[in-house]
Design an enzyme around this catalytic site. Structure first.
Site, PDB file in Angstrom:
ATOM      1  N   THR A 186       1.417  -1.036  -6.186  1.00  0.00           N
ATOM      2  CA  THR A 186       3.043  -1.269  -6.228  1.00  0.00           C
ATOM      3  C   THR A 186       3.134  -2.476  -5.589  1.00  0.00           C
ATOM      4  O   THR A 186       4.336  -3.335  -6.064  1.00  0.00           O
ATOM      5  CB  THR A 186       4.099  -0.383  -6.225  1.00  0.00           C
ATOM      6  OG1 THR A 186       3.795   0.362  -5.044  1.00  0.00           O
ATOM      7  CG2 THR A 186       3.644   0.859  -7.372  1.00  0.00           C
TER       8      THR A 186
ATOM      9  N   GLU B 130       3.190  -6.430  -3.921  1.00  0.00           N
ATOM     10  CA  GLU B 130       2.816  -7.614  -4.559  1.00  0.00           C
ATOM     11  C   GLU B 130       2.709  -7.510  -5.931  1.00  0.00           C
ATOM     12  O   GLU B 130       1.589  -8.601  -6.493  1.00  0.00           O
ATOM     13  CB  GLU B 130       1.440  -8.364  -3.636  1.00  0.00           C
ATOM     14  CG  GLU B 130       1.498  -8.401  -2.195  1.00  0.00           C
ATOM     15  CD  GLU B 130       2.205  -9.545  -1.946  1.00  0.00           C
ATOM     16  OE1 GLU B 130       2.301 -10.405  -2.706  1.00  0.00           O
ATOM     17  OE2 GLU B 130       2.496  -9.769  -0.692  1.00  0.00           O
TER      18      GLU B 130
ATOM     19  N   ASP C  70       3.741  -4.760  -9.255  1.00  0.00           N
ATOM     20  CA  ASP C  70       3.413  -3.654  -9.922  1.00  0.00           C
ATOM     21  C   ASP C  70       2.025  -3.720 -10.788  1.00  0.00           C
ATOM     22  O   ASP C  70       2.462  -4.870 -11.342  1.00  0.00           O
ATOM     23  CB  ASP C  70       4.524  -3.030 -10.370  1.00  0.00           C
ATOM     24  CG  ASP C  70       4.294  -1.727 -11.168  1.00  0.00           C
ATOM     25  OD1 ASP C  70       3.729  -1.529 -12.498  1.00  0.00           O
ATOM     26  OD2 ASP C  70       4.437  -0.557 -10.587  1.00  0.00           O
TER      27      ASP C  70
ATOM     28  N   ARG D 204     -25.673  17.625   2.601  1.00  0.00           N
ATOM     29  CA  ARG D 204     -24.739  18.835   2.309  1.00  0.00           C
ATOM     30  C   ARG D 204     -25.426  19.369   1.254  1.00  0.00           C
ATOM     31  O   ARG D 204     -25.651  19.071   0.154  1.00  0.00           O
ATOM     32  CB  ARG D 204     -23.488  18.327   1.970  1.00  0.00           C
ATOM     33  CG  ARG D 204     -22.440  19.883   1.663  1.00  0.00           C
ATOM     34  CD  ARG D 204     -22.233  20.527   2.844  1.00  0.00           C
ATOM     35  NE  ARG D 204     -21.129  21.670   2.463  1.00  0.00           N
ATOM     36  CZ  ARG D 204     -21.197  22.716   1.808  1.00  0.00           C
ATOM     37  NH1 ARG D 204     -22.479  23.428   1.587  1.00  0.00           N
ATOM     38  NH2 ARG D 204     -20.216  23.647   1.829  1.00  0.00           N
TER      39      ARG D 204
ATOM     40  N   THR E 167      11.730  -8.513  -1.563  1.00  0.00           N
ATOM     41  CA  THR E 167      12.122  -7.294  -2.332  1.00  0.00           C
ATOM     42  C   THR E 167      13.389  -6.887  -2.152  1.00  0.00           C
ATOM     43  O   THR E 167      13.824  -6.809  -0.735  1.00  0.00           O
ATOM     44  CB  THR E 167      11.096  -6.172  -2.157  1.00  0.00           C
ATOM     45  OG1 THR E 167       9.876  -6.494  -2.731  1.00  0.00           O
ATOM     46  CG2 THR E 167      11.294  -4.951  -2.884  1.00  0.00           C
TER      47      THR E 167
ATOM     48  N   GLY F 181     -13.822  20.499   1.104  1.00  0.00           N
ATOM     49  CA  GLY F 181     -12.640  20.469   2.142  1.00  0.00           C
ATOM     50  C   GLY F 181     -12.730  19.576   3.508  1.00  0.00           C
ATOM     51  O   GLY F 181     -11.628  19.261   3.894  1.00  0.00           O
TER      52      GLY F 181
END
Length: 649
Positions: free
Chosen positions: A437, A439, A441, A332, A160, A416
């Site tokens: 992105t 190897e 895009d 939860r 690259t 949170g």
């Protein structure tokens, strides 16, 4: 009140705060009735199927080797074991500086090296060795993305550039052959040609593989690769090489990405990677592949491993997030449905099921697809290179996109708590966003998939021959007919689901070919016609990939013996197929379904959510990820956040 008395009172209050007792002196708080933790294994029904069998279906290979590697990481203090509540978790310390993260990444590699984790990675051959290597990459990535990437780019891969990433043909670094010295002279001719994001170069690499335009007697022979030394044995940067750090990143700070410039760097002729082409001592260029395009394709074929590895890794990171989010959603509680009634576990809300359960179905289907891709890759032949390129491009893009969507949704369903670094999901978003992105895009890869499908279509049309390969054989059959009245039984049948996804694919392929042809008829070049048809190209690539995943997952389902596991896989497969319908407007845009049929499919997804809800814990437990690699909110999150727990940190 007298001002002096008031001031004295304020001073006394402040002094009381400043002299508050230490945490150890505070009596533990009693839990309110509305807030308590019950392990989901106790509150949920026992699994109706064998978890180990489902894990074998989803993992596909090397289960024992994976567990061995997980244990190695759990046992070493290098992997930052940390007590939270009554459990110990292993997770990187992302609060460390960039330099510290890089240093500890190298120490972890050394630890794994001494325990023979990488045995056979270079010298091993055969499908079994390569599958084991891929399995280890997945396990290591579950712990830390930096560690897996550092291992994956251990050759310091200088391809690259600042100006060119996906367009490899356009890179500007130049290698000129000098016949007098029998060397290649490598240069960075302009700033846009500097090598960028090169893993390992900022600190550790002594050698790199340089991708350059090869010039011989002033004639370009295209892209070639050269092995070159960039540091001496003492770590000093060699003359004719300049190196700079890429700096702090939003993730992957354990990888020392850097930039390289070359100033007349000389490389011996023997250091050209010559499996596809060679340069003789007198400067003669030789290759058994005369066509430049085919030669470039053959040259790039070995790089497919990166996309295969990324696609498979993305699946496992999604599994980590889903295992955490589901376990948290089962324990939860929030709000009461009836007056004075108990608060309800999050995952009992239909809206919460709608957010998570389709993601589970998708990741199970994508597990099958990733395993198929890996098997195809490790058994590769010159004849299958084209198919591997198309499958790896489509699945790398689709699975990494899905991973980011899963991470984001799981983060939000944990509220949170999902933001806390120790709970993993939030930090994984920053760590794995880059997969979209590197190897290749994702958008570019999907355009390549559509172009390849267009080439298959035009070739079959020109030769008047049947379609063969890439699962396109359905194009040879009569066009599927979709029933107008869609019952629940029809919506859940494999035949209907495959017919519908095949109908979308074949229609979009025809539409794409027709639109490209129309642009050409109006004077546009073929290349411009393809670019102008990008909307249909995107839809086609998605249709191809989703049909491929469904077909592979259905095949895995069909080979199972009748029983609870096969029934579960049927529910997951139906959920996958129908959520694909729900999420793609093309089913309505092009009339594959009526408004009524699309509404029926949407309602069926909600029914499937209710039916899959009792098995949610069992499915995520079958992912095979050890508890230590999850997070505190996947277990007793109340204890992990208690005042008493602070003294244990």
């Amino acid at each position: 009140m007298d001002p002096q008395s008031a001031a004295a009172r304020h001073v006394a209050i402040i002094a009381g705060h400043l002299n508050c007792p230490s945490p150890s002196a505070v009596a533990p708080l009693a839990l309110a009735a509305c807030l308590h933790y019950d392990p989901p294994e106790l509150s949920e029904k026992p699994p109706a199927f064998d978890l180990a069998t489902l894990r074998r279906v989803l993992d596909g290979h090397d289960l024992a080797a994976r567990d061995w590697l997980f244990r190695l990481m759990e046992e070493s203090p290098l992997f930052c074991p940390r007590g939270r509540g009554d459990r110990t978790f292993v997770v990187p310390d992302y609060n460390q500086t960039k330099e510290q993260q890089r240093a500890v990444t190298m120490r972890r590699i050394e630890y794994l090296l001494h325990r023979r984790v990488f045995e056979g990675w270079v010298t091993g051959s055969g499908p079994e060795a390569e599958l084991r290597k891929l399995a280890f990459f997945e396990c290591i990535a579950i712990y830390d993305h930096s560690l897996s990437i550092k291992l994956g780019v251990k050759g310091c891969f200088a391809m690259t550039e600042l100006g060119h990433g996906s367009n490899v043909r356009g890179i500007e670094t130049i290698a000129t052959y000098d016949t007098n010295t029998r060397e290649f002279v490598i240069n960075t001719p302009c700033e846009s040609a500097q090598k960028y994001w090169i893993g390992g170069v900022a600190n550790d690499a002594t050698h790199t593989i340089i991708f350059s335009q090869l010039l011989i007697n002033g004639i370009s022979q295209g892209i070639h690769a050269f092995v070159a030394q960039i540091r001496d044995v003492d770590g000093n940067v060699r003359p004719n090489v300049r190196i700079a750090d890429c700096g702090h990143k939003t993730g992957l700070n354990g990888v020392d990405n850097g930039r390289i410039w070359f100033d007349n760097l000389r490389v011996p002729r023997e250091d050209l990677l010559n499996s596809v082409a060679d340069v003789l001592p007198d400067g003669q260029y030789v290759s058994s592949i005369k066509d430049k395009d085919r030669r470039f394709a053959a040259f790039m074929a070995p790089l497919t491993f990166g996309r295969v590895n990324i696609a498979a890794t993305a699946v496992y990171i999604s599994k980590v997030a889903l295992a955490i989010a589901v376990r948290y959603g089962l324990t939860r509680r929030a709000f009461s449905i009836s007056a004075n009634g108990p608060e309800v576990p999050l995952l009992d809300y239909p809206s919460h099921q709608w957010r998570l359960l389709p993601l589970i179905a998708k990741i199970c289907a994508m597990s099958s697809a990733a395993n198929y891709l890996k098997r195809l890759y490790v058994k590769r032949t010159p004849e299958t290179n084209k198919s591997i390129h198309i499958y790896s491009s489509s699945l790398k893009a689709t699975l990494t996109w899905h991973n980011m969507r899963t991470l984001q949704e799981c983060r939000k369903t944990c509220g949170g708590q999902g933001l806390k670094t120790e709970n993993r999901i939030g930090i994984l978003i920053g760590e794995y966003d880059v997969q979209s992105t590197f190897e290749g895009d994702n958008n570019v890869l999907m355009q390549q998939v559509s172009k390849a499908l267009l080439a298959e279509y035009l070739a079959a049309e020109k030769m008047k021959s049947p379609f063969e390969g890439l699962g396109l054989e359905h194009m040879n059959d009569p066009c599927p007919i979709i029933p107008a009245d869609l019952t629940s039984c029809t919506l859940r049948s494999i035949k209907f689901q495959l017919d519908l996804l095949c109908l979308r694919e074949r229609d979009l392929l025809g539409r794409y070919a027709s639109e490209v042809s129309q642009y050409q008829a109006h004077g546009e070049s073929k290349q411009m016609a393809v670019l102008l048809s990008h909307q249909l190209a995107d839809e086609l690539a998605r249709a191809f990939t989703e049909r491929t995943i469904l077909q592979i997952f259905a095949d895995d389902e069909m080979i199972q013996s009748a029983g609870p596991l096969k029934e579960l896989l049927g529910l997951l497969r139906s959920m996958y197929a129908l959520i694909c319908v729900e999420e793609d407007a093309s089913f309505l845009r092009y009339g594959y379904l009526s408004l009524e049929s699309a509404a029926a499919a949407r309602k069926e997804v909600m029914k499937l959510c209710g039916e899959l809800r009792p098995d949610a814990l069992s499915v995520v437990s079958s992912f095979g990820i050890p508890d230590a690699f999850l997070s505190p909110i996947a277990f007793d999150w109340i204890q992990a956040n208690s005042w008493a727990s602070l003294s244990n940190e």
